[in-house]
Design an enzyme around this catalytic site. Structure first.
Site, PDB file in Angstrom:
ATOM      1  N   ASN A  45       0.631  -1.131   0.068  1.00 63.01           N
ATOM      2  CA  ASN A  45       0.009   0.296  -0.068  1.00 63.01           C
ATOM      3  C   ASN A  45       1.000   1.282   0.312  1.00 63.01           C
ATOM      4  OD1 ASN A  45       0.494  -0.898   2.700  1.00 63.01           O
ATOM      5  ND2 ASN A  45      -1.099   0.427   3.462  1.00 63.01           N
ATOM      6  N   GLU A  47       0.381   5.451   0.599  1.00 61.98           N
ATOM      7  CA  GLU A  47      -0.502   6.333   1.043  1.00 61.98           C
ATOM      8  C   GLU A  47       0.149   7.825   0.641  1.00 61.98           C
ATOM      9  OE1 GLU A  47      -1.039   5.616   5.244  1.00 61.98           O
ATOM     10  OE2 GLU A  47      -2.089   3.850   4.674  1.00 61.98           O
ATOM     11  N   CYS A  56      -3.948   0.620  -2.663  1.00 61.14           N
ATOM     12  CA  CYS A  56      -3.920  -0.725  -2.030  1.00 61.14           C
ATOM     13  C   CYS A  56      -2.974  -1.711  -2.618  1.00 61.14           C
ATOM     14  CB  CYS A  56      -5.396  -1.392  -1.944  1.00 61.14           C
ATOM     15  SG  CYS A  56      -6.682  -0.917  -1.030  1.00 61.14           S
ATOM     16  N   GLU A  58      -3.163  -4.886  -3.217  1.00 56.78           N
ATOM     17  CA  GLU A  58      -3.440  -5.774  -4.059  1.00 56.78           C
ATOM     18  C   GLU A  58      -3.397  -5.450  -5.340  1.00 56.78           C
ATOM     19  OE1 GLU A  58      -4.808  -4.968  -1.234  1.00 56.78           O
ATOM     20  OE2 GLU A  58      -5.914  -6.558  -0.350  1.00 56.78           O
ATOM     21  N   CYS A  89     -10.217  -5.078  -0.288  1.00 61.12           N
ATOM     22  CA  CYS A  89     -11.580  -3.884  -0.228  1.00 61.12           C
ATOM     23  C   CYS A  89     -11.905  -4.334  -1.612  1.00 61.12           C
ATOM     24  CB  CYS A  89     -10.856  -2.663  -0.159  1.00 61.12           C
ATOM     25  SG  CYS A  89     -10.228  -2.090  -1.767  1.00 61.12           S
ATOM     26  N   CYS A  92     -10.491  -3.541  -4.703  1.00 65.31           N
ATOM     27  CA  CYS A  92      -9.423  -4.477  -5.489  1.00 65.31           C
ATOM     28  C   CYS A  92     -10.042  -5.560  -5.750  1.00 65.31           C
ATOM     29  CB  CYS A  92      -8.457  -4.903  -4.032  1.00 65.31           C
ATOM     30  SG  CYS A  92      -7.326  -3.387  -3.821  1.00 65.31           S
TER      31      CYS A  92
HETATM   32  N1  THU Z   1      -5.395  -1.466   2.216  1.00 64.91           N
HETATM   33  C1  THU Z   1      -4.480  -2.038   1.372  1.00 64.91           C
HETATM   34  O1  THU Z   1      -3.591  -2.174   0.856  1.00 64.91           O
HETATM   35  N2  THU Z   1      -5.447  -3.385   1.122  1.00 64.91           N
HETATM   36  C2  THU Z   1      -6.465  -3.691   1.440  1.00 64.91           C
HETATM   37  O2  THU Z   1      -7.161  -4.832   1.115  1.00 64.91           O
HETATM   38  C3  THU Z   1      -7.381  -2.893   2.352  1.00 64.91           C
HETATM   39  C4  THU Z   1      -6.555  -1.651   2.681  1.00 64.91           C
HETATM   40  C5  THU Z   1      -4.625  -0.212   2.709  1.00 64.91           C
HETATM   41  C6  THU Z   1      -5.068   1.240   2.172  1.00 64.91           C
HETATM   42  C7  THU Z   1      -4.425   1.815   3.184  1.00 64.91           C
HETATM   43  O3  THU Z   1      -3.152   2.204   2.851  1.00 64.91           O
HETATM   44  C8  THU Z   1      -4.357   1.301   4.599  1.00 64.91           C
HETATM   45  O4  THU Z   1      -4.645  -0.328   3.896  1.00 64.91           O
HETATM   46  C9  THU Z   1      -5.736   1.537   5.585  1.00 64.91           C
HETATM   47  O5  THU Z   1      -6.642   1.321   5.183  1.00 64.91           O
END
Ligand code: THU
Length: 129
Positions: A45, A47, A56, A58, A89, A92
């Site tokens: 991930n 940000e 994300c 994935e 999520c 994804c």
């Molecule tokens: N996140 C992912 O990388 N994958 C997921 O399936 C759910 C959430 C990340 C997004 C964000 O950077 C952090 O998790 C918190 O939500």
């Protein structure tokens, strides 16, 4: 017992997680995507201070592989920081369903490993007619 290529995929997902850029949530996620020929692509991930732009793990793994021209995928492993299963999520799931509907999804936590198919996780993807 898991097949050795899946064990390797899980180790790679843990490696991918080390690259996460998650200063805002503190929630690091790693994903590893294996092609039909056994090549592995990492995703983590990423940000952004404009929080809606956060990306994300994935989808990062999928894009990493797609831009290299990969088309056939066998399995994806997903690992996060909180010791629990990190279910992908909805965004994804939609993207995985579009590009890799046959992929096996392995979720790794301190409690164990769960395996899902995409139809189980996302039975009704959006499709444009
Ligand atoms: N996140 C992912 O990388 N994958 C997921 O399936 C759910 C959430 C990340 C997004 C964000 O950077 C952090 O998790 C918190 O939500």
């Amino acid at each position: 017992m898991l097949p050795s290529d899946i064990e390797r995929l899980i180790r790679e997902a843990k490696e991918a997680k080390k690259k996460a850029i998650a200063p805002y949530s503190g929630f690091r996620v790693g994903a590893a995507l294996m092609t039909g020929k056994g090549k592995i692509y990492h995703g983590c991930n990423i940000e952004n201070p404009s929080l809606m732009l956060s990306f994300c793990a994935e989808r990062a793994a999928l894009i990493n592989a797609l831009v290299k021209g990969e088309k056939v995928f066998k399995a994806m492993a997903i690992v996060s920081d909180n010791g629990d299963y990190c279910f992908p999520c909805g965004a994804c799931r939609q993207m995985i369903a579009e590009f890799t509907p046959d992929v096996e999804i392995y979720l790794i936590s301190d409690k164990g490993i769960k395996k899902f198919s995409i139809p189980e996780l996302f039975p009704y993807p959006f499709k444009r007619l």
